[in-house]
Design a protein around this motif. Structure first.
Motif, PDB file in Angstrom:
ATOM      1  N   ARG A  46      75.041 -39.543 -15.676  1.00 56.70           N
ATOM      2  CA  ARG A  46      75.508 -40.900 -15.932  1.00 56.70           C
ATOM      3  C   ARG A  46      74.453 -41.877 -15.420  1.00 56.70           C
ATOM      4  NH1 ARG A  46      80.428 -40.832 -13.354  1.00 56.70           N
ATOM      5  NH2 ARG A  46      81.541 -40.286 -15.270  1.00 56.70           N
ATOM      6  N   ILE A  98      77.355 -45.782 -18.122  1.00 53.57           N
ATOM      7  CA  ILE A  98      77.498 -44.991 -19.342  1.00 53.57           C
ATOM      8  C   ILE A  98      77.337 -43.516 -18.994  1.00 53.57           C
ATOM      9  CG2 ILE A  98      75.038 -45.297 -19.932  1.00 53.57           C
ATOM     10  CD1 ILE A  98      75.976 -45.331 -22.911  1.00 53.57           C
ATOM     11  N   TRP A 147      76.193 -40.036 -19.900  1.00 51.75           N
ATOM     12  CA  TRP A 147      75.031 -39.863 -20.772  1.00 51.75           C
ATOM     13  C   TRP A 147      75.342 -39.138 -22.076  1.00 51.75           C
ATOM     14  CZ3 TRP A 147      71.089 -42.785 -20.292  1.00 51.75           C
ATOM     15  CH2 TRP A 147      69.903 -42.512 -21.002  1.00 51.75           C
ATOM     16  N   GLN A 156      78.619 -40.835 -23.970  1.00 50.64           N
ATOM     17  CA  GLN A 156      78.408 -42.267 -24.182  1.00 50.64           C
ATOM     18  C   GLN A 156      79.666 -43.090 -23.910  1.00 50.64           C
ATOM     19  OE1 GLN A 156      75.543 -43.479 -27.324  1.00 50.64           O
ATOM     20  NE2 GLN A 156      75.791 -41.384 -28.105  1.00 50.64           N
ATOM     21  N   THR A 189      81.668 -45.661 -21.902  1.00 51.53           N
ATOM     22  CA  THR A 189      81.160 -46.796 -21.143  1.00 51.53           C
ATOM     23  C   THR A 189      82.239 -47.400 -20.246  1.00 51.53           C
ATOM     24  OG1 THR A 189      81.676 -48.300 -22.964  1.00 51.53           O
ATOM     25  CG2 THR A 189      79.459 -47.369 -22.900  1.00 51.53           C
ATOM     26  N   SER A 240      74.187 -49.318 -23.403  1.00 47.00           N
ATOM     27  CA  SER A 240      73.915 -48.262 -24.376  1.00 47.00           C
ATOM     28  C   SER A 240      72.753 -47.433 -23.879  1.00 47.00           C
ATOM     29  CB  SER A 240      73.605 -48.862 -25.747  1.00 47.00           C
ATOM     30  OG  SER A 240      72.439 -49.680 -25.683  1.00 47.00           O
ATOM     31  N   ARG A 241      72.481 -46.348 -24.598  1.00 50.85           N
ATOM     32  CA  ARG A 241      71.349 -45.514 -24.198  1.00 50.85           C
ATOM     33  C   ARG A 241      70.732 -44.845 -25.412  1.00 50.85           C
ATOM     34  NH1 ARG A 241      72.373 -40.784 -26.623  1.00 50.85           N
ATOM     35  NH2 ARG A 241      73.990 -39.455 -25.711  1.00 50.85           N
ATOM     36  N   ASN A 248      68.911 -41.331 -25.903  1.00 52.28           N
ATOM     37  CA  ASN A 248      68.626 -40.079 -25.202  1.00 52.28           C
ATOM     38  C   ASN A 248      67.194 -39.616 -25.442  1.00 52.28           C
ATOM     39  OD1 ASN A 248      69.276 -37.815 -23.578  1.00 52.28           O
ATOM     40  ND2 ASN A 248      69.688 -36.608 -25.413  1.00 52.28           N
ATOM     41  N   MET A 262      68.016 -46.567 -20.962  1.00 54.24           N
ATOM     42  CA  MET A 262      69.313 -47.225 -20.952  1.00 54.24           C
ATOM     43  C   MET A 262      69.091 -48.719 -21.151  1.00 54.24           C
ATOM     44  SD  MET A 262      72.083 -47.380 -17.819  1.00 54.24           S
ATOM     45  CE  MET A 262      70.914 -48.090 -16.682  1.00 54.24           C
TER      46      MET A 262
END
Length: 128
Positions: free
Chosen positions: A33, A51, A53, A56, A58, A71-72, A74, A79
């Protein structure tokens, strides 16, 4: 060793927007996370958003819900924090944080002690 580098801070007028980024790097990087916290002088570091990981999922502090979006990416191990409708009370140094597996239980994700690595911070200043 894991490194976190934030960017995107700056000076913006109230009502404006900024997008913060945090890039994670390091050998055998494994993310459960990630989160954003913020701190003003003389106050405790406070939770902003997190978030999980892979899923997702949140989480947001009440003070930013509806205005900020986490948001992220990967593939880029990055991030983001999209901050809209900024107010002067959002002025702070913003830090990204990373929790390695096994991930912390949800009830503890707002605690600074739940995170293993921290960035150096990026200043966000909102003027009236």
């Amino acid at each position: 060793q894991v490194q976190l580098v934030e960017s995107g801070g700056g000076l913006v007028q109230a009502g404006g927007s900024l997008r913060l980024s945090c890039v994670a790097s390091g050998r055998a990087l494994n993310i459960a996370r990630m989160a954003w916290f913020r701190q003003v002088p003389g106050k405790e570091r406070e939770f902003v958003a997190a978030i999980t990981w892979m899923s997702q999922i949140t989480y947001y502090a009440d003070s930013v819900k509806g205005r900020f979006s986490i948001s992220r990416d990967n593939a880029k191990k990055t991030m983001y924090l999209q901050m809209n409708s900024l107010i002067t009370e959002d002025t702070a140094v913003y830090y990204c944080a990373l929790d390695t597996p096994p991930q912390t239980i949800v009830s503890a994700l707002r605690l600074t002690t739940s995170y293993d690595y921290w960035g150096q911070g990026t200043q966000v200043t909102v003027s009236s």
